[in-house]
Design an enzyme around this catalytic site. Structure first.
Site, PDB file in Angstrom:
ATOM      1  N   GLU A 287       1.694  17.586  36.439  1.00 18.99           N
ATOM      2  CA  GLU A 287       3.013  17.976  36.924  1.00 18.99           C
ATOM      3  C   GLU A 287       3.290  17.302  38.271  1.00 18.99           C
ATOM      4  OE1 GLU A 287       5.198  22.208  38.135  1.00 18.99           O
ATOM      5  OE2 GLU A 287       3.011  22.033  38.177  1.00 18.99           O
ATOM      6  N   LYS A 346      10.634  21.756  32.391  1.00 21.07           N
ATOM      7  CA  LYS A 346      10.000  23.042  32.653  1.00 21.07           C
ATOM      8  C   LYS A 346      11.004  24.185  32.496  1.00 21.07           C
ATOM      9  CE  LYS A 346       6.920  25.218  36.070  1.00 21.07           C
ATOM     10  NZ  LYS A 346       6.253  25.007  37.373  1.00 21.07           N
ATOM     11  N   CYS A 397       2.588  23.773  33.833  1.00 19.34           N
ATOM     12  CA  CYS A 397       1.980  24.703  34.784  1.00 19.34           C
ATOM     13  C   CYS A 397       2.102  26.178  34.386  1.00 19.34           C
ATOM     14  CB  CYS A 397       2.553  24.456  36.171  1.00 19.34           C
ATOM     15  SG  CYS A 397       1.512  25.113  37.500  1.00 19.34           S
TER      16      CYS A 397
END
Length: 519
Positions: A287, A346, A397
């Protein structure tokens, strides 16, 4: 204290409630004493059920203490945020911000425990409710609250993750109805043992059936899990995919500077070339590996895209993508020419880290910790992540704690999981817990996982949750590993979380029957 119905001689019960929560906090990583999860809820259950109705405020205090003990310790790695002086904060401001984050997240999880205790207190005092009904109702209520938590911006400490990675047999139950299957088994076992304890204390005659039921439950859960874990993977060479992973180990506090950005580019460029020389099929980065807006970076310094076009090895790059005056945290899928063929944005942004909830209230207190001074927006919940090798399951994440995103992508044809994370500046405890979540997602979807993090643990996990390779923390590493694309669909992938509605309907039916026909 007395006016609130709380008396000093209740202090032993307060200690028991807090101790019960602390005991549960020992079950997940880093201690991973997973066996404790099957008994740690017993004291708290007994306190909630046996407290007289006139002392119901005590019940809520017990729940608060239990929740603070469990959630507060389990996510104590959040204190790794401090010091934030590199963001321009003073030392004392950094302490305040970090403490606020820790307390807020702890209380968020504790709220579900308080609601469970309140609900169980009400149910337990209904006429005709037996120990069996309480166990069913308590299990259904706990699973319902954990499910509701997955719909909120904050979710991490499900009871199910206490079993990963130490008890993979139990985690395999996730293939049936997701992680709440594991949670249901844990709560039911604790409930049966707690009710057995109360039967023994009251010299009642239902002790043996309850103990026997708990024993049968534990044996059945682990027997079924062992069978699921023993099934051969049956991967074929035609589905083989060799992925190279780069763990850049460029701390965020360095990466945000101009010099740090150049260091990140050089680090990932070098890693890409190293892995290309190993003839991998593709390269995965963490990320935010490219700490710039992609459009600007591509126009001003396209070293990585030039390397891709030269080596002709596809890559998945973690970076940021402009959306007008906003931007997304993204994982770009580049083909052999460096052309974007897929993109995953995300979905679950980190509250207080990547956006500020209730900005008009909190914006002046806590500044955004994100690396770009703009407004980050979430991606669509219905994304499909295309790659040169077929559809993948993308995750960035924090999303590793949200199983339904993985399930939905697997149901839409995702053949392998790619997770890109930046766990800096947190300690190795978060690295362990994050890996534990990805292990659960691998098992639930029956997919291989390639996970790249900035500082550790990066690694590869097979569909049975076995870690094939794992990086060291806080080091620069590259590694190549073979995974396999899979198109199987577990019961969970096909039907989702069907167990919780069944438990809810069963509990409602049993409660209604108990009220109509008192025992």
């Amino acid at each position: 204290m007395h006016r609130l119905g709380l008396k000093l001689w209740n202090a032993p019960q307060w200690a028991i409630a807090l101790g019960s929560g602390l005991l549960m906090a020992c079950a997940p990583e880093p201690l991973n004493l997973w066996g404790l999860a099957w008994i740690a809820l017993i004291p708290f259950w007994v306190l909630v059920v046996s407290t007289p109705v006139q002392n119901r405020k005590c019940t809520l205090l017990y729940a608060t203490l239990w929740g603070m003990g469990y959630h507060g310790i389990a996510i104590s790695w959040i204190t790794g945020l401090h010091p934030l002086t590199w963001l321009g904060m003073s030392w004392i401001t950094s302490v305040i911000v970090t403490a606020f984050c820790w307390v807020f997240i702890t209380l968020w999880g504790t709220a579900t425990t308080v609601l469970w205790a309140w609900g169980m207190g009400r149910i337990s005092r209904l006429q005709g409710i037996t120990a069996w009904v309480r166990v069913l109702a308590g299990t259904a209520l706990w699973c319902s609250l954990e499910w509701l938590l997955t719909l909120t911006p904050l979710n991490w400490t499900s009871l199910s993750y206490t079993q990963s990675p130490g008890n993979l047999w139990a985690v395999h139950l996730g293939q049936l109805s997701g992680p709440l299957t594991v949670t249901a088994a844990i709560v039911a076992c604790n409930g049966l043992l707690a009710e057995a304890w109360m039967q023994w204390r009251n010299r009642a005659d239902r002790l043996r059936p309850l103990l026997l039921s708990a024993l049968v439950l534990v044996i059945s859960v682990h027997g079924l899990g062992a069978w699921l874990a023993s099934r051969p993977l049956q991967d074929v060479d035609a589905a083989k995919l060799t992925i190279g992973m780069i763990q850049g180990n460029v701390p965020t506090r360095i990466k945000l500077s101009a010099e740090g950005g150049r260091r990140a580019i050089a680090s990932y460029n070098r890693g890409y070339l190293e892995l290309a020389n190993q003839q991998v099929d593709a390269v995965l980065t963490p990320e935010g590996a490219i700490p710039f807006l992609w459009d600007v970076y591509r126009e001003t310094s396209s070293s990585i895209t030039r390397a891709i076009a030269t080596e002709r090895i596809p890559a998945w790059l973690g970076t940021f993508v402009s959306q007008g005056t906003t931007y997304t945290q993204s994982l770009l899928s580049l083909d052999q020419q460096g052309v974007i063929v897929g993109r995953y944005d995300k979905i679950k942004l980190v509250p207080l880290g990547e956006y500020i909830p209730l900005r008009s209230i909190l914006g002046g207190l806590i500044d955004r910790l994100s690396p770009i001074e703009a407004v980050m927006i979430p991606g669509s919940e219905h994304q499909q992540f295309e790659t040169p090798f077929g559809r993948a399951i993308g995750s960035i994440c924090y999303e590793s704690a949200y199983p339904n995103y993985f399930r939905a992508q697997a149901a839409q044809g995702g053949q392998f999981i790619l997770t890109a994370s930046n766990l800096d500046p947190y300690s190795e405890v978060l690295m362990m817990q994050h890996q534990a979540h990805d292990i659960m997602r691998a098992i639930e979807t029956d997919r291989w996982v390639a996970r790249a993090t900035n500082t550790g643990y990066s690694g590869f996990v097979d569909p049975h949750g076995r870690v094939v390779w794992r990086s060291h923390p806080l080091t620069y590493e590259t590694h190549a590993e073979t995974i396999y694309r899979r198109q199987t669909q577990t019961l969970y992938v096909r039907w989702g979380n069907w167990l919780t509605p069944v438990l809810i309907l069963g509990a409602i039916g049993m409660i209604g029957l108990a009220i109509v026909r008192p025992a």
